[in-house]
Design a protein around this motif. Structure first.
Motif, PDB file in Angstrom:
ATOM      1  N   ASN A  82      -1.157  -3.229   8.906  1.00 45.56           N
ATOM      2  CA  ASN A  82      -2.265  -2.687   9.715  1.00 45.56           C
ATOM      3  C   ASN A  82      -1.721  -1.918  10.911  1.00 45.56           C
ATOM      4  O   ASN A  82      -2.228  -0.851  11.257  1.00 45.56           O
ATOM      5  CB  ASN A  82      -3.191  -3.807  10.175  1.00 45.56           C
ATOM      6  CG  ASN A  82      -4.164  -4.177   9.060  1.00 45.56           C
ATOM      7  OD1 ASN A  82      -4.501  -3.340   8.222  1.00 45.56           O
ATOM      8  ND2 ASN A  82      -4.581  -5.427   9.032  1.00 45.56           N
TER       9      ASN A  82
ATOM     10  N   ARG B  15      -0.487   1.390   9.664  1.00 48.19           N
ATOM     11  CA  ARG B  15      -1.587   2.332   9.394  1.00 48.19           C
ATOM     12  C   ARG B  15      -2.061   2.975  10.689  1.00 48.19           C
ATOM     13  O   ARG B  15      -2.411   4.148  10.722  1.00 48.19           O
ATOM     14  CB  ARG B  15      -2.755   1.624   8.710  1.00 48.19           C
ATOM     15  CG  ARG B  15      -2.444   1.220   7.280  1.00 48.19           C
ATOM     16  CD  ARG B  15      -3.645   0.551   6.607  1.00 48.19           C
ATOM     17  NE  ARG B  15      -3.262   0.040   5.308  1.00 48.19           N
ATOM     18  CZ  ARG B  15      -3.104  -1.252   5.009  1.00 48.19           C
ATOM     19  NH1 ARG B  15      -3.339  -2.192   5.913  1.00 48.19           N
ATOM     20  NH2 ARG B  15      -2.717  -1.619   3.804  1.00 48.19           N
TER      21      ARG B  15
ATOM     22  N   LYS C  28       0.364  11.097   8.416  1.00 47.36           N
ATOM     23  CA  LYS C  28      -0.270   9.989   7.674  1.00 47.36           C
ATOM     24  C   LYS C  28      -0.763  10.432   6.303  1.00 47.36           C
ATOM     25  O   LYS C  28      -0.938   9.614   5.405  1.00 47.36           O
ATOM     26  CB  LYS C  28      -1.457   9.441   8.466  1.00 47.36           C
ATOM     27  CG  LYS C  28      -1.054   8.763   9.759  1.00 47.36           C
ATOM     28  CD  LYS C  28      -2.258   8.130  10.412  1.00 47.36           C
ATOM     29  CE  LYS C  28      -1.841   7.335  11.632  1.00 47.36           C
ATOM     30  NZ  LYS C  28      -2.984   6.879  12.412  1.00 47.36           N
TER      31      LYS C  28
ATOM     32  N   THR D 221       0.754   6.101   1.726  1.00 47.78           N
ATOM     33  CA  THR D 221      -0.209   5.040   1.424  1.00 47.78           C
ATOM     34  C   THR D 221       0.463   3.707   1.727  1.00 47.78           C
ATOM     35  O   THR D 221       1.538   3.418   1.181  1.00 47.78           O
ATOM     36  CB  THR D 221      -0.589   5.061  -0.074  1.00 47.78           C
ATOM     37  OG1 THR D 221      -0.945   6.397  -0.405  1.00 47.78           O
ATOM     38  CG2 THR D 221      -1.744   4.130  -0.365  1.00 47.78           C
ATOM     39  N   PHE D 222      -0.154   2.928   2.602  1.00 48.36           N
ATOM     40  CA  PHE D 222       0.391   1.608   2.932  1.00 48.36           C
ATOM     41  C   PHE D 222      -0.272   0.549   2.056  1.00 48.36           C
ATOM     42  O   PHE D 222      -1.508   0.465   2.007  1.00 48.36           O
ATOM     43  CB  PHE D 222       0.141   1.283   4.412  1.00 48.36           C
ATOM     44  CG  PHE D 222       0.990   2.112   5.336  1.00 48.36           C
ATOM     45  CD1 PHE D 222       2.325   1.780   5.560  1.00 48.36           C
ATOM     46  CD2 PHE D 222       0.471   3.225   5.989  1.00 48.36           C
ATOM     47  CE1 PHE D 222       3.123   2.548   6.403  1.00 48.36           C
ATOM     48  CE2 PHE D 222       1.263   3.993   6.829  1.00 48.36           C
ATOM     49  CZ  PHE D 222       2.585   3.651   7.049  1.00 48.36           C
TER      50      PHE D 222
END
Ligand SMILES: C[S@@+](CC[C@H](N)C(=O)[O-])C[C@H]1O[C@@H](n2cnc3c(N)ncnc32)[C@H](O)[C@@H]1O
Length: 260
Positions: free
Chosen positions: A137, A140, A176, A180-181
């Motif tokens: 998190n 992100r 970003k 993709t996390f």
């Protein structure tokens, strides 16, 4: 309940496989956490962990150690940028990258910076994974303290970061876009395939030799032939031949053949 039983219970209840980690180190970390929490007994400790979400998350942090920074070992990142990536992208319009055990995201964002700056004509997708949902998190969000960007050049800082009123630095949306996390446990989950580059740094040091080999074998199968595995500064794969790799340079191994 002894340490082995505690490990098994954690796996059964929460799916975290602690048996792949080096036992002495892991035990030391867990026992220091128990002491700090004023608990002496594994059974009592397990009960606390299973009933207190904050404690469980703090425990995971302690076990997994998520230190990272942008361009960690800058000389090695320079090697990646100057020698490894140009060969990997040669003749290609698209490349597929995996940053495994990516922690706070500094590592995949560093790679995205290189791709944006040096290879603007090449499309890239970075899958960035970690076992720890909290750190994902944070990744992100992409907000960093100044000390974590000390290896970022002033030009890159200007182009790829914004200074927030809080004093933290945020990465720009451009970085970003292609990352993709995802949550992924290297010891439990399946590995995706067809990667051109896998970056797996400063996590295997916590695992037993047997587990390390298992991970490298899985990564061999995850790469395309000719794809590269990039490991941490202190990680030297001695038996790379039997794992299906050739050594390109320190810290960079190229997939020679697909293991069955
Ligand atoms: C020291 S950090 C390395 C971060 C980054 N790769 C670097 O070199 O700067 C180790 C990371 O491994 C993650 N990790 C530990 N065990 C893992 C596992 N079984 N599967 C996936 N990630 C794991 C931790 O959560 C932590 O974020």
């Amino acid at each position: 309940m002894d340490f082995q039983e505690f490990r098994e219970a954690v796996y059964k209840k929460r799916g975290i496989n602690l048996s792949g980690y080096k036992e002495k180190q892991l035990k030391r970390r867990i026992e220091s956490f128990m002491n700090a929490s004023g608990v002496k007994d594994y059974k009592e400790f397990l009960n606390i962990l299973l009933n207190d979400k904050d404690k469980w998350e703090a425990f995971l942090d302690k076990v997994t150690i998520n230190v990272s920074e942008f361009f960690r070992n800058p000389d090695i990142f320079e090697k990646l940028e100057r020698d490894i990536l140009p060969k990997l992208v040669e003749g290609k319009r698209k490349i597929k990258i995996w940053s495994a055990a990516c922690s706070n995201g500094a590592e995949p964002y560093s790679i995205a910076i290189i791709m944006e700056e040096r290879f603007p004509g090449v499309q890239y997708k970075i899958t960035a994974t970690d076992i720890d949902e909290n750190i994902l998190n944070a990744a992100r969000k992409g907000l960093y303290e100044e000390r974590l960007i000390k290896n970022v050049s002033p030009q890159r800082l200007k182009r790829f970061f914004r200074k927030e009123p809080s004093g933290l630095y945020s990465v720009v949306p451009e970085l970003k876009r292609n990352i993709t996390f995802l949550k992924h446990d290297l010891l439990v989950d399946r590995y995706d395939t067809d990667y051109d580059l896998i970056v797996c740094r400063n996590v295997n040091i916590y695992f037993t030799k047997e587990t390390q080999d298992k991970i490298y074998r899985n990564m061999n199968r995850s790469l395309r032939v000719g794809g590269v595995l990039f490991v941490g500064a202190t990680e030297n794969i001695m038996n790379y031949r039997e794992l299906g790799f050739d050594k390109l340079y320190h810290w960079f191994y190229v997939k020679r053949e697909h293991l069955s």
